[in-house]
Design a protein around this motif. Structure first.
Motif, PDB file in Angstrom:
ATOM      1  N   ASP A 210       0.833  -1.196   0.000  1.00 40.27           N
ATOM      2  CA  ASP A 210       0.000   0.000   0.000  1.00 40.27           C
ATOM      3  C   ASP A 210       0.866   1.243   0.000  1.00 40.27           C
ATOM      4  N   ALA A 242      -4.402   4.604  -0.141  1.00 35.50           N
ATOM      5  CA  ALA A 242      -4.861   5.294  -1.348  1.00 35.50           C
ATOM      6  C   ALA A 242      -4.674   4.440  -2.585  1.00 35.50           C
ATOM      7  N   MET A 243      -3.644   3.560  -2.566  1.00 36.98           N
ATOM      8  CA  MET A 243      -3.344   2.744  -3.744  1.00 36.98           C
ATOM      9  C   MET A 243      -2.464   1.577  -3.322  1.00 36.98           C
ATOM     10  N   SER A 281      -2.623  -5.091   0.611  1.00 38.23           N
ATOM     11  CA  SER A 281      -3.634  -4.035   0.536  1.00 38.23           C
ATOM     12  C   SER A 281      -4.410  -3.981   1.847  1.00 38.23           C
ATOM     13  N   TYR A 297      -5.580  11.149  -4.527  1.00 33.45           N
ATOM     14  CA  TYR A 297      -4.630  10.703  -5.548  1.00 33.45           C
ATOM     15  C   TYR A 297      -4.601   9.187  -5.675  1.00 33.45           C
ATOM     16  N   ASP A 298      -4.712   8.714  -6.941  1.00 32.46           N
ATOM     17  CA  ASP A 298      -4.413   7.324  -7.258  1.00 32.46           C
ATOM     18  C   ASP A 298      -3.054   7.287  -7.957  1.00 32.46           C
TER      19      ASP A 298
END
Length: 318
Positions: A210, A242-243, A281, A297-298
């Motif tokens: 992550d 976030a990603m 994740s 943001y990605d």
């Protein structure tokens, strides 16, 4: 928050959070502190104090002088560096936190201490890791972060100290270079893409972790500390993300902007072992529900902003 003391203010997070908070709360209301003084924007734009968190008197003096209502504790030794010097990691991460909680208890300050995905270990569910789950970390950094979460919970329940925190994933910044963490590659790769059009990664292919862009991390701290305390259940341990990507994923995104960019691998097994013990994740639904966490943001948006910002900073066209 009206007046804030930030420890570790010259580090990767602190250098940006201090300037961000000064824009919001006013320069004089955000006191930066660090073990050493450096001549830079953080030191020159507002109050600054020499504070070693392992020295209780430093903290007492700073709090008595400035009378903050909130302490943001960013003084820490990170994962990779912590394995090189575990005794220093324990001293700063744990004894420093204890000193901060004590001065907060005595002076009615709220405390924010970020935790980390390092609290999880090999026995933790790897995908969509739950908010509440098994935590058996295998690094000193992870051990200190689990203990820190519990200690902050204790001070809230025992002494009613308003403690709050998030479990940060890897953080990516276009301002400060990282400080010895397992996810540092995700910053260095952008610099090398612009400078040399190639990057040698110290993690192996397929290593998912992550990540979060620094503007979202700053928002997470501020939004959590401004949240209604009556709605907070997991005060000191909110999963936030976030990603999630692996080295190939970030490389592929960079290649959309720099087609000639290449990546190869020279695995540092010690760091790889740390990465392998962490989740792929996180489930951050509790943060979304309890205080409205919602990153901006990605990977696509972050990569564009990183390359645009760094190309100006390095004076390199791409």
């Amino acid at each position: 928050m009206k007046k804030i003391l930030i420890t570790g203010a010259l580090g990767q997070i602190g250098s940006e959070l201090t300037m961000n908070m000064r824009k919001i709360y006013g320069n004089d209301n955000v006191i930066a502190s660090s073990r050493r003084r450096q001549e830079n924007e953080v030191v020159e734009s507002g109050p600054f104090e020499i504070v070693d968190v392992t020295n209780p008197q430093h903290l007492v003096d700073a709090v008595k002088k400035h009378k903050p209502d909130t302490i943001i504790n960013l003084a820490a030794i990170l994962s990779a560096n912590g394995e090189n010097n575990p005794s220093a990691a324990w001293n700063i991460n744990m004894n420093g936190l204890y000193n901060i909680l004590e001065v907060a208890r005595e002076n009615q300050c709220a405390v924010c201490t970020p935790s980390s995905i390092a609290v999880f270990g090999p026995s933790t569910p790897k995908d969509n890791t739950p908010q509440d789950t098994l935590m058996r970390p295998t690094t000193m950094y992870g051990v200190t972060k689990v203990a820190g979460e519990l200690l902050c919970d204790y001070y809230f329940k025992k002494f009613n100290v308003d403690t709050r925190g998030v479990r940060f994933p890897g953080l990516i910044s276009n301002v400060a270079l990282p400080g010895g963490g397992t996810t540092d590659y995700a910053v260095h790769i952008y610099y090398e893409a612009l400078k040399n059009k190639k990057y040698t990664c110290f993690l192996q292919k397929g290593t998912y972790m992550d990540m979060m862009y620094m503007p979202d991390a700053l928002d997470a701290i501020i939004n959590l500390m401004e949240a209604d305390p009556t709605k907070l259940v997991h005060r000191n341990a909110f999963n936030v993300t976030a990603m999630s990507f692996d080295p190939e994923g970030i490389a592929a995104e960079i290649k959309k902007h720099i087609p000639e960019f290449t990546i190869d691998y020279n695995v540092n097994q010690d760091i790889q072992n740390i990465a392998d013990s962490w989740p792929n994740s996180l489930d951050d639904s509790e943060a979304r529900e309890q205080w409205g966490w919602n990153p901006k943001y990605d990977l696509t948006a972050m990569t564009k902003d990183m390359l645009d910002t760094l190309s100006k900073k390095l004076n390199i066209q791409y």
